[in-house]
Design a protein around this motif. Structure first.
Motif, PDB file in Angstrom:
ATOM      1  N   ALA A 182       0.832  -1.213   0.000  1.00 55.13           N
ATOM      2  CA  ALA A 182       0.000   0.000   0.000  1.00 55.13           C
ATOM      3  C   ALA A 182       0.861   1.255   0.000  1.00 55.13           C
ATOM      4  CB  ALA A 182      -0.916  -0.018   1.222  1.00 55.13           C
ATOM      5  N   VAL A 183       1.973   1.222   0.744  1.00 57.47           N
ATOM      6  CA  VAL A 183       2.871   2.380   0.778  1.00 57.47           C
ATOM      7  C   VAL A 183       3.498   2.601  -0.601  1.00 57.47           C
ATOM      8  CG1 VAL A 183       5.052   3.232   1.721  1.00 57.47           C
ATOM      9  CG2 VAL A 183       3.331   2.241   3.237  1.00 57.47           C
ATOM     10  N   ILE A 184       3.883   1.498  -1.259  1.00 57.71           N
ATOM     11  CA  ILE A 184       4.474   1.625  -2.596  1.00 57.71           C
ATOM     12  C   ILE A 184       3.473   2.245  -3.561  1.00 57.71           C
ATOM     13  CG2 ILE A 184       5.340   0.310  -4.559  1.00 57.71           C
ATOM     14  CD1 ILE A 184       6.581  -1.639  -2.554  1.00 57.71           C
ATOM     15  N   SER A 195       6.208   6.690   4.064  1.00 53.75           N
ATOM     16  CA  SER A 195       7.094   5.733   4.737  1.00 53.75           C
ATOM     17  C   SER A 195       6.336   4.459   5.068  1.00 53.75           C
ATOM     18  CB  SER A 195       7.667   6.340   6.021  1.00 53.75           C
ATOM     19  OG  SER A 195       8.451   7.479   5.725  1.00 53.75           O
ATOM     20  N   ALA A 196       7.037   3.332   4.939  1.00 57.88           N
ATOM     21  CA  ALA A 196       6.456   2.041   5.295  1.00 57.88           C
ATOM     22  C   ALA A 196       6.552   1.844   6.798  1.00 57.88           C
ATOM     23  CB  ALA A 196       7.188   0.918   4.569  1.00 57.88           C
ATOM     24  N   PRO A 197       5.506   1.302   7.457  1.00 60.74           N
ATOM     25  CA  PRO A 197       5.563   1.095   8.910  1.00 60.74           C
ATOM     26  C   PRO A 197       6.523  -0.033   9.267  1.00 60.74           C
ATOM     27  CG  PRO A 197       3.564   0.131   7.985  1.00 60.74           C
ATOM     28  CD  PRO A 197       4.220   0.890   6.871  1.00 60.74           C
ATOM     29  N   ILE A 204      10.760  -8.792   7.797  1.00 62.85           N
ATOM     30  CA  ILE A 204       9.821  -7.827   7.221  1.00 62.85           C
ATOM     31  C   ILE A 204      10.120  -6.418   7.736  1.00 62.85           C
ATOM     32  CG2 ILE A 204       7.401  -7.241   6.934  1.00 62.85           C
ATOM     33  CD1 ILE A 204       8.150  -9.773   5.538  1.00 62.85           C
ATOM     34  N   GLY A 205      10.425  -6.321   9.039  1.00 64.10           N
ATOM     35  CA  GLY A 205      10.782  -5.016   9.595  1.00 64.10           C
ATOM     36  C   GLY A 205      12.062  -4.469   8.986  1.00 64.10           C
ATOM     37  N   ASN A 212      12.386   2.290   3.479  1.00 63.06           N
ATOM     38  CA  ASN A 212      12.302   3.705   3.861  1.00 63.06           C
ATOM     39  C   ASN A 212      13.611   4.440   3.566  1.00 63.06           C
ATOM     40  OD1 ASN A 212       9.651   3.460   4.752  1.00 63.06           O
ATOM     41  ND2 ASN A 212      10.242   2.983   6.841  1.00 63.06           N
ATOM     42  N   ARG A 213      14.732   3.759   3.867  1.00 66.67           N
ATOM     43  CA  ARG A 213      16.021   4.399   3.583  1.00 66.67           C
ATOM     44  C   ARG A 213      16.219   4.599   2.086  1.00 66.67           C
ATOM     45  NH1 ARG A 213      17.692   0.764   7.654  1.00 66.67           N
ATOM     46  NH2 ARG A 213      18.504  -0.664   6.074  1.00 66.67           N
ATOM     47  N   ALA A 214      15.861   3.552   1.327  1.00 66.06           N
ATOM     48  CA  ALA A 214      15.986   3.668  -0.135  1.00 66.06           C
ATOM     49  C   ALA A 214      15.076   4.761  -0.669  1.00 66.06           C
ATOM     50  CB  ALA A 214      15.666   2.325  -0.785  1.00 66.06           C
TER      51      ALA A 214
END
Length: 397
Positions: A182-184, A195-197, A204-205, A212-214
């Protein structure tokens, strides 16, 4: 099915072992107990076991039943007993003097016939046999029920394991991945910096944090590229062509300077911009350079849509694909018309200055000649006067 097959195999082995034990016990009892009534009592005791449905001892020739767990068959010729299968099996055993087994997998029963020898009063021996019939149907019913219980427990365990696995996958894999997906999508359609949670410290985390860094690095790079692109579009003409030289993109500066709208030039080559200023060899050299994958730079005199000439400083950069083949060409073009006009004005001014300098030199040379000729006479005459004898007031005059 596997449980049932295993239970059937184990039951078959158990029946054979049990039948042999009972048969050998009957043989031992017959050989050691002399009283016939005691033998019958022992045989009845063997027949009373849960799985034993028949114990039968026969001897002499012709064979005669001397003891049976079915008392009605005792002291009867073997050929007179109601079940012919029993008589035939015992006769074959006595004739061959070998153990015989007959297993009925459908009925779950087993016949075991063991040969034996009886001592007679005269010292000789009579042949005989002991037959044991094992009926395992009650045991098989218990085994079947047990197998069903095990199968049910196994299936229930599988169902619980599947449900638990599905729950864990949904909670720790599917939901986090759905959140990342969904974030993508949000980054693509709505918010490029979403940002992805990061919900856990597992794979997965770690993936979410890396994403998020990328994304932050990509956002910074995109910001820098946007700034560079804006600066380039404001200061230069940007043109992109395919490998054949057909125009696929032009920016607003191209339209502003050349007078051609973008939809008028897309799909066309640059031949409509050519002036008659350059020789054909000029463009042949340019194409030879960029077709070899090298960068070309030069100054080109073009024609605007209204026929006005303008000069551009052009840099053409070939773009290569993964296999090293030319995919497209990108041209970065700067309008240098004013610079060219200034250069032309400078040349004209220099030529005018050089002409003025030459005119001045000619004038001075002429004036020097025209003035020097009469002055030579005057200077000579003055010198003659100075050399003559003159009075003081004359010399001063």
């Amino acid at each position: 099915v596997m449980i049932k097959e295993s239970a059937t195999r184990q039951l078959r082995e158990r029946l054979q072992t049990h039948a042999q034990i009972v048969a050998h016990a009957a043989v031992q009892a017959t050989e050691s107990i002399l009283d016939r009534q005691d033998i019958c009592t022992f045989v009845n005791a063997l027949g009373a076991e849960s799985d034993v449905s028949l114990v039968l001892i026969a001897r002499n020739t012709p064979l005669r039943v001397i003891a049976s767990s079915r008392n009605a068959w005792t002291d009867r010729p073997l050929t007179d007993i109601p079940d012919r299968l029993f008589a035939d099996e015992m006769q074959r055993c006595v004739a061959s003097q070998e153990k015989r087994f007959r297993l009925d997998d459908q009925e779950h029963t087993l016949w075991c016939v063991v040969p034996m020898a009886f001592s007679r009063s005269g010292g000789d021996q009579a042949l005989g046999a002991v037959m044991v019939h094992i009926d395992a149907r009650p045991t098989w019913a218990l085994v079947t029920a047990w197998a069903w219980r095990v199968a049910a427990w196994f299936l229930a365990s599988i169902a619980v394991a599947v449900l638990l696995t599905a729950f864990l996958i949904t909670r720790y894999v599917k939901r986090p991945i759905a959140a990342i997906t969904a974030v993508i999508k949000r980054r693509k359609n709505e918010d490029p910096m979403a940002s992805a949670p990061v919900l856990s410290a597992d794979e997965i985390g770690v993936l979410s944090a890396a994403l998020n860094r990328a994304n932050a690095a990509a956002g910074s790079a995109m910001y820098e590229i946007a700034n560079l692109n804006r600066a380039l579009n404001l200061s230069a003409i940007v043109e992109v062509t395919d490998d054949k030289g057909r125009i696929t993109f032009v920016n607003e500066n191209f339209s502003r300077i050349s007078g051609y709208a973008a939809d008028e030039v897309l799909g066309r080559t640059h031949s409509f911009l050519k002036s008659e200023h350059h020789e054909p060899e000029f463009f042949a050299t340019m194409w030879q350079t960029i077709a070899s994958g090298e960068v070309w730079r030069g100054e080109i005199k073009n024609l605007k849509k209204d026929g006005t000439e303008y000069w551009v400083d052009t840099t053409i950069v070939p773009a290569l694909d993964a296999e090293g083949c030319i995919e497209k060409f990108t041209g970065i073009v700067f309008d240098i018309t004013d610079q060219k006009h200034a250069e032309e004005d400078l040349v004209e001014a220099r030529n005018a200055a050089e002409a003025a300098s030459r005119a001045k030199s000619d004038f001075l040379a002429t004036m020097s000649h025209e003035i020097r000729t009469p002055m030579n006479g005057i200077i000579g005459f003055a010198n003659l006067l100075l050399e003559s004898e003159l009075q003081g007031d004359q010399r001063e005059s």
